[in-house]
Design a protein around this motif. Structure first.
Motif, mmCIF file in Angstrom:
data_model
loop_
_atom_site.group_PDB
_atom_site.id
_atom_site.type_symbol
_atom_site.label_atom_id
_atom_site.label_comp_id
_atom_site.label_asym_id
_atom_site.label_seq_id
_atom_site.Cartn_x
_atom_site.Cartn_y
_atom_site.Cartn_z
ATOM 1 N N VAL A 29 0.826 -1.346 -0.074
ATOM 2 C CA VAL A 29 -0.015 -0.064 -0.008
ATOM 3 C C VAL A 29 1.019 1.324 0.121
ATOM 4 N N VAL A 30 0.593 2.294 -0.880
ATOM 5 C CA VAL A 30 1.395 3.314 -0.970
ATOM 6 C C VAL A 30 0.714 4.309 -0.147
ATOM 7 N N THR A 31 1.714 5.161 0.623
ATOM 8 C CA THR A 31 1.322 6.322 1.675
ATOM 9 C C THR A 31 1.776 7.778 0.938
ATOM 10 N N TYR A 43 0.046 4.590 -9.619
ATOM 11 C CA TYR A 43 0.408 3.756 -8.326
ATOM 12 C C TYR A 43 -0.425 2.306 -8.750
ATOM 13 N N GLN A 44 -1.510 2.381 -9.214
ATOM 14 C CA GLN A 44 -2.152 1.050 -9.641
ATOM 15 C C GLN A 44 -1.335 0.398 -10.895
ATOM 16 N N LYS A 45 -0.819 0.958 -11.902
ATOM 17 C CA LYS A 45 -0.132 0.377 -12.832
ATOM 18 C C LYS A 45 1.084 -0.231 -12.224
ATOM 19 N N GLN A 49 -1.346 -2.274 -4.280
ATOM 20 C CA GLN A 49 -2.793 -2.708 -4.119
ATOM 21 C C GLN A 49 -3.700 -1.615 -3.596
ATOM 22 N N GLY A 50 -3.252 -0.590 -3.057
ATOM 23 C CA GLY A 50 -4.124 0.573 -2.481
ATOM 24 C C GLY A 50 -3.250 1.728 -2.319
ATOM 25 N N VAL A 114 -8.453 0.715 -2.001
ATOM 26 C CA VAL A 114 -7.895 -0.536 -2.740
ATOM 27 C C VAL A 114 -8.219 -0.533 -4.109
ATOM 28 N N PHE A 115 -7.302 -0.588 -4.880
ATOM 29 C CA PHE A 115 -7.266 -0.525 -6.425
ATOM 30 C C PHE A 115 -8.019 -1.722 -7.162
ATOM 31 N N GLY A 116 -8.754 -1.112 -8.049
ATOM 32 C CA GLY A 116 -9.557 -2.355 -8.797
ATOM 33 C C GLY A 116 -8.666 -2.439 -10.056
ATOM 34 N N THR A 117 -9.241 -3.134 -11.071
ATOM 35 C CA THR A 117 -8.762 -3.222 -12.545
ATOM 36 C C THR A 117 -9.573 -2.644 -13.604
#
Length: 121
Positions: A29-31, A43-45, A49-50, A114-117
């Motif tokens: 997870v990025v902060t 970040y997602q690419k 994950q979040g 949380v990232f999706g796709t």
């Protein structure tokens, strides 16, 4: 970081994981304070994950991370990808589904997005 930024580090981690044929990726997870839409897609690419956007409410941070980790272990970490609307395994923490997610299949644990796709249109 001195030699690379966080996104580059995660790209390298994901490459390393792919070479090692690991059963599942590390949960990352990025902060950050950089939360523009374009940043979130980066970040997602990269393979996060979040995201937790600064400033972070530390009072709830432990709960959000623990819930996400437990959720991950019972769903994606166990090879069972979950999307909003599906039934959750017994004892699994329930994420919040919000229209503020950039992804149709994204969700939240408190402020942890949380990232999706599937990008929301």
């Amino acid at each position: 970081m001195r030699h690379m930024n966080g996104s580059t580090a995660i790209v390298e981690l994901r490459k390393h994981e792919a070479r090692g044929r690991q059963a599942r990726p590390q949960l990352v997870v990025v902060t950050t304070g950089n939360s523009a839409t374009s940043d979130l897609y980066i970040y997602q690419k990269a393979g996060f994950q979040g995201i937790l956007v600064k400033p972070i409410n530390v009072k709830f941070l432990g709960k959000w991370l623990a819930d996400f980790h437990a959720f991950w272990e019972l769903t994606a970490g166990a090879g069972n990808a979950w999307t909003p609307g599906q039934t959750l395994p017994p004892g699994c923490p329930r994420p919040e589904v919000k229209s503020t997610s950039l992804f149709e299949d994204g969700y939240f644990f408190g402020d942890l997005q949380v990232f999706g796709t599937v990008p929301r249109r």
